[in-house]
Design a protein around this motif. Structure first.
Motif, PDB file in Angstrom:
ATOM      1  N   ARG A  26       0.829  -1.213   0.000  1.00  0.00           N
ATOM      2  CA  ARG A  26       0.000   0.000   0.000  1.00  0.00           C
ATOM      3  C   ARG A  26       0.860   1.259   0.000  1.00  0.00           C
ATOM      4  NH1 ARG A  26      -4.253   1.031   4.948  1.00  0.00           N
ATOM      5  NH2 ARG A  26      -4.893   3.186   4.440  1.00  0.00           N
ATOM      6  N   ALA A  27       1.909   1.255   0.824  1.00  0.00           N
ATOM      7  CA  ALA A  27       2.779   2.428   0.903  1.00  0.00           C
ATOM      8  C   ALA A  27       3.540   2.646  -0.404  1.00  0.00           C
ATOM      9  CB  ALA A  27       3.750   2.272   2.064  1.00  0.00           C
ATOM     10  N   LEU A  28       4.022   1.564  -0.999  1.00  0.00           N
ATOM     11  CA  LEU A  28       4.757   1.683  -2.264  1.00  0.00           C
ATOM     12  C   LEU A  28       3.836   2.082  -3.412  1.00  0.00           C
ATOM     13  CD1 LEU A  28       7.211  -1.316  -1.948  1.00  0.00           C
ATOM     14  CD2 LEU A  28       7.864   1.081  -2.258  1.00  0.00           C
ATOM     15  N   CYS A  29       2.616   1.596  -3.395  1.00  0.00           N
ATOM     16  CA  CYS A  29       1.651   1.978  -4.433  1.00  0.00           C
ATOM     17  C   CYS A  29       1.429   3.488  -4.428  1.00  0.00           C
ATOM     18  CB  CYS A  29       0.333   1.243  -4.206  1.00  0.00           C
ATOM     19  SG  CYS A  29      -0.918   1.565  -5.465  1.00  0.00           S
ATOM     20  N   GLU A  30       1.377   4.075  -3.255  1.00  0.00           N
ATOM     21  CA  GLU A  30       1.216   5.527  -3.153  1.00  0.00           C
ATOM     22  C   GLU A  30       2.427   6.274  -3.694  1.00  0.00           C
ATOM     23  OE1 GLU A  30       0.398   6.070   0.961  1.00  0.00           O
ATOM     24  OE2 GLU A  30      -1.709   5.495   0.785  1.00  0.00           O
ATOM     25  N   ALA A  31       3.590   5.578  -3.705  1.00  0.00           N
ATOM     26  CA  ALA A  31       4.809   6.170  -4.266  1.00  0.00           C
ATOM     27  C   ALA A  31       4.970   5.829  -5.743  1.00  0.00           C
ATOM     28  CB  ALA A  31       6.023   5.679  -3.479  1.00  0.00           C
ATOM     29  N   GLY A  32       3.970   5.174  -6.323  1.00  0.00           N
ATOM     30  CA  GLY A  32       3.987   4.873  -7.749  1.00  0.00           C
ATOM     31  C   GLY A  32       4.661   3.572  -8.125  1.00  0.00           C
ATOM     32  N   PHE A  33       4.827   2.654  -7.160  1.00  0.00           N
ATOM     33  CA  PHE A  33       5.496   1.383  -7.440  1.00  0.00           C
ATOM     34  C   PHE A  33       4.606   0.221  -7.022  1.00  0.00           C
ATOM     35  CE2 PHE A  33       8.238  -2.185  -6.261  1.00  0.00           C
ATOM     36  CZ  PHE A  33       8.979  -2.328  -7.434  1.00  0.00           C
ATOM     37  N   ALA A  48      16.487 -10.224   2.848  1.00  0.00           N
ATOM     38  CA  ALA A  48      16.831  -9.040   2.064  1.00  0.00           C
ATOM     39  C   ALA A  48      15.964  -7.822   2.374  1.00  0.00           C
ATOM     40  CB  ALA A  48      16.748  -9.360   0.569  1.00  0.00           C
ATOM     41  N   GLY A  49      14.838  -8.004   3.033  1.00  0.00           N
ATOM     42  CA  GLY A  49      14.012  -6.869   3.409  1.00  0.00           C
ATOM     43  C   GLY A  49      12.936  -6.533   2.401  1.00  0.00           C
ATOM     44  N   SER A  50      12.145  -5.505   2.735  1.00  0.00           N
ATOM     45  CA  SER A  50      10.946  -5.168   1.966  1.00  0.00           C
ATOM     46  C   SER A  50      11.213  -4.317   0.731  1.00  0.00           C
ATOM     47  CB  SER A  50       9.963  -4.393   2.857  1.00  0.00           C
ATOM     48  OG  SER A  50       9.687  -5.079   4.050  1.00  0.00           O
ATOM     49  N   TRP A  51      12.393  -3.680   0.646  1.00  0.00           N
ATOM     50  CA  TRP A  51      12.557  -2.607  -0.331  1.00  0.00           C
ATOM     51  C   TRP A  51      13.476  -2.955  -1.498  1.00  0.00           C
ATOM     52  CZ3 TRP A  51       8.616  -0.496   1.436  1.00  0.00           C
ATOM     53  CH2 TRP A  51       8.439  -0.225   2.783  1.00  0.00           C
ATOM     54  N   VAL A  52      13.838  -4.223  -1.650  1.00  0.00           N
ATOM     55  CA  VAL A  52      14.766  -4.618  -2.720  1.00  0.00           C
ATOM     56  C   VAL A  52      14.229  -4.231  -4.085  1.00  0.00           C
ATOM     57  CG1 VAL A  52      15.903  -6.564  -3.844  1.00  0.00           C
ATOM     58  CG2 VAL A  52      15.710  -6.516  -1.358  1.00  0.00           C
ATOM     59  N   GLN A  53      12.972  -4.551  -4.341  1.00  0.00           N
ATOM     60  CA  GLN A  53      12.385  -4.251  -5.652  1.00  0.00           C
ATOM     61  C   GLN A  53      12.338  -2.746  -5.902  1.00  0.00           C
ATOM     62  OE1 GLN A  53       8.692  -6.470  -6.647  1.00  0.00           O
ATOM     63  NE2 GLN A  53       9.019  -7.503  -4.674  1.00  0.00           N
ATOM     64  N   ALA A  54      11.981  -2.006  -4.882  1.00  0.00           N
ATOM     65  CA  ALA A  54      11.860  -0.556  -5.037  1.00  0.00           C
ATOM     66  C   ALA A  54      13.217   0.075  -5.339  1.00  0.00           C
ATOM     67  CB  ALA A  54      11.253   0.049  -3.785  1.00  0.00           C
ATOM     68  N   ARG A  55      14.254  -0.369  -4.624  1.00  0.00           N
ATOM     69  CA  ARG A  55      15.598   0.154  -4.885  1.00  0.00           C
ATOM     70  C   ARG A  55      16.052  -0.193  -6.305  1.00  0.00           C
ATOM     71  NH1 ARG A  55      16.685  -1.568   0.727  1.00  0.00           N
ATOM     72  NH2 ARG A  55      16.903   0.322   2.016  1.00  0.00           N
ATOM     73  N   GLY A  58      14.883   2.124  -8.807  1.00  0.00           N
ATOM     74  CA  GLY A  58      15.420   3.474  -8.764  1.00  0.00           C
ATOM     75  C   GLY A  58      14.803   4.393  -7.734  1.00  0.00           C
ATOM     76  N   ILE A  59      13.991   3.874  -6.841  1.00  0.00           N
ATOM     77  CA  ILE A  59      13.434   4.709  -5.780  1.00  0.00           C
ATOM     78  C   ILE A  59      14.530   5.012  -4.765  1.00  0.00           C
ATOM     79  CG2 ILE A  59      11.731   4.834  -3.920  1.00  0.00           C
ATOM     80  CD1 ILE A  59       9.901   3.097  -5.571  1.00  0.00           C
ATOM     81  N   ASP A  60      14.779   6.284  -4.505  1.00  0.00           N
ATOM     82  CA  ASP A  60      15.920   6.654  -3.672  1.00  0.00           C
ATOM     83  C   ASP A  60      15.609   6.513  -2.187  1.00  0.00           C
ATOM     84  OD1 ASP A  60      14.593   9.013  -2.767  1.00  0.00           O
ATOM     85  OD2 ASP A  60      15.363  10.158  -4.460  1.00  0.00           O
ATOM     86  N   GLU A  61      16.668   6.641  -1.371  1.00  0.00           N
ATOM     87  CA  GLU A  61      16.521   6.382   0.065  1.00  0.00           C
ATOM     88  C   GLU A  61      15.646   7.424   0.762  1.00  0.00           C
ATOM     89  OE1 GLU A  61      17.478   3.605   1.630  1.00  0.00           O
ATOM     90  OE2 GLU A  61      18.063   2.940  -0.364  1.00  0.00           O
ATOM     91  N   ARG A  62      15.667   8.660   0.265  1.00  0.00           N
ATOM     92  CA  ARG A  62      14.810   9.678   0.879  1.00  0.00           C
ATOM     93  C   ARG A  62      13.344   9.313   0.684  1.00  0.00           C
ATOM     94  NH1 ARG A  62      15.768  15.948  -0.369  1.00  0.00           N
ATOM     95  NH2 ARG A  62      17.655  15.411   0.795  1.00  0.00           N
ATOM     96  N   ALA A  63      13.000   8.911  -0.532  1.00  0.00           N
ATOM     97  CA  ALA A  63      11.625   8.497  -0.802  1.00  0.00           C
ATOM     98  C   ALA A  63      11.270   7.252  -0.007  1.00  0.00           C
ATOM     99  CB  ALA A  63      11.437   8.247  -2.296  1.00  0.00           C
ATOM    100  N   LEU A  64      12.207   6.324   0.100  1.00  0.00           N
ATOM    101  CA  LEU A  64      11.956   5.105   0.858  1.00  0.00           C
ATOM    102  C   LEU A  64      11.744   5.394   2.344  1.00  0.00           C
ATOM    103  CD1 LEU A  64      14.254   2.339  -0.667  1.00  0.00           C
ATOM    104  CD2 LEU A  64      11.766   2.510  -0.751  1.00  0.00           C
ATOM    105  N   GLY A  65      12.392   6.428   2.840  1.00  0.00           N
ATOM    106  CA  GLY A  65      12.166   6.824   4.224  1.00  0.00           C
ATOM    107  C   GLY A  65      10.709   7.195   4.456  1.00  0.00           C
ATOM    108  N   ARG A  66      10.129   7.927   3.508  1.00  0.00           N
ATOM    109  CA  ARG A  66       8.712   8.294   3.615  1.00  0.00           C
ATOM    110  C   ARG A  66       7.824   7.056   3.476  1.00  0.00           C
ATOM    111  NH1 ARG A  66      10.758  12.573   0.418  1.00  0.00           N
ATOM    112  NH2 ARG A  66      10.006  11.581  -1.497  1.00  0.00           N
TER     113      ARG A  66
END
Length: 213
Positions: A26-33, A48-55, A58-66
């Motif tokens: 849900r959170a990633l969908c709001e970020a367009g992923f 490996a954690g939740s954010w491997v696909q997002a990284r 090309g989703i940057d760490e600042r956006a991932l923080g949100r």
């Protein structure tokens, strides 16, 4: 027989694995992923954690923080509103308490764990709980389960770990502890080759404990 049981938490004592994924989705969908569920499970299986696909997208760490902040809020919303009970857990723990000493070793955050157990009675059967903040190294590293053994003053052969994920199983195996993997539908595609036992529900644990005598 086994004298100690170290329980994983999410997916073993409460049915939360799916809702953790849904919060991230849900959170990633709001970020367009769009988060792929099958790849997510594969990534989580190896720690490996939740954010491997997002990284990788090309989703940057600042956006991932949100995104992370939103994920955490959504997860707590689900913990408050969704049915996360696993049938038979309390009865099984009550029965096992006559034979073994028990504890929880989890990668759950303390805040999430405390929210889950505000009104549940699972902790009454546990001598201690080790959460994410209590151990510098997370599963699949053996440190969490080695810490649990140390707290009990137990040898690996005296203990049994109960897990639902390949990541947790790997942590137990690396710590030299027998591992019973309980079926969790969300984690069903994990590779559980290293498990000592495969069980459908926690009700089967009594037989495992007694047959080890």
């Amino acid at each position: 027989m086994k004298e100690y049981i170290l329980f994983d938490h999410d997916g073993v004592l409460v049915d939360t694995e799916y809702w953790y994924f849904k919060a991230a989705e849900r959170a990633l969908c709001e970020a367009g992923f769009v988060l792929d569920a099958e790849q997510y499970v594969r990534d989580m299986a190896c720690g490996a954690g939740s954010w491997v696909q997002a990284r990788a997208a090309g989703i940057d760490e600042r956006a991932l923080g949100r995104v992370r902040g939103a994920r955490d809020a959504y997860y707590q919303e689900y913990l408050r509103t969704e049915d996360i009970e696993i049938d038979g857990v309390l009865d099984t723990l009550a029965e096992l308490s006559a034979y073994v000493r028990m504890a929880i070793v989890t990668t759950a955050k303390r805040a999430d764990f405390e929210l889950i157990h505000e009104k549940r009675r699972i902790r009454q059967f546990m001598e201690f709980v080790i959460v994410r903040e209590d151990c510098a190294l997370a599963k699949p590293h053996p440190a969490p389960y080695l810490t649990g053994l140390k707290r009990f003053g137990a040898a690996p052969e005296e203990a049994l770990v109960v897990e639902d994920s390949a990541r947790g199983m790997a942590s137990a195996v690396a710590a030299g502890i027998d591992c019973a993997v309980v079926h969790n539908e969300f984690m069903r595609t994990n590779d559980f080759t290293g498990a000592t036992h495969r069980i459908e529900s926690l009700r089967e644990l009594k037989d495992i404990v007694l047959m080890s005598s």
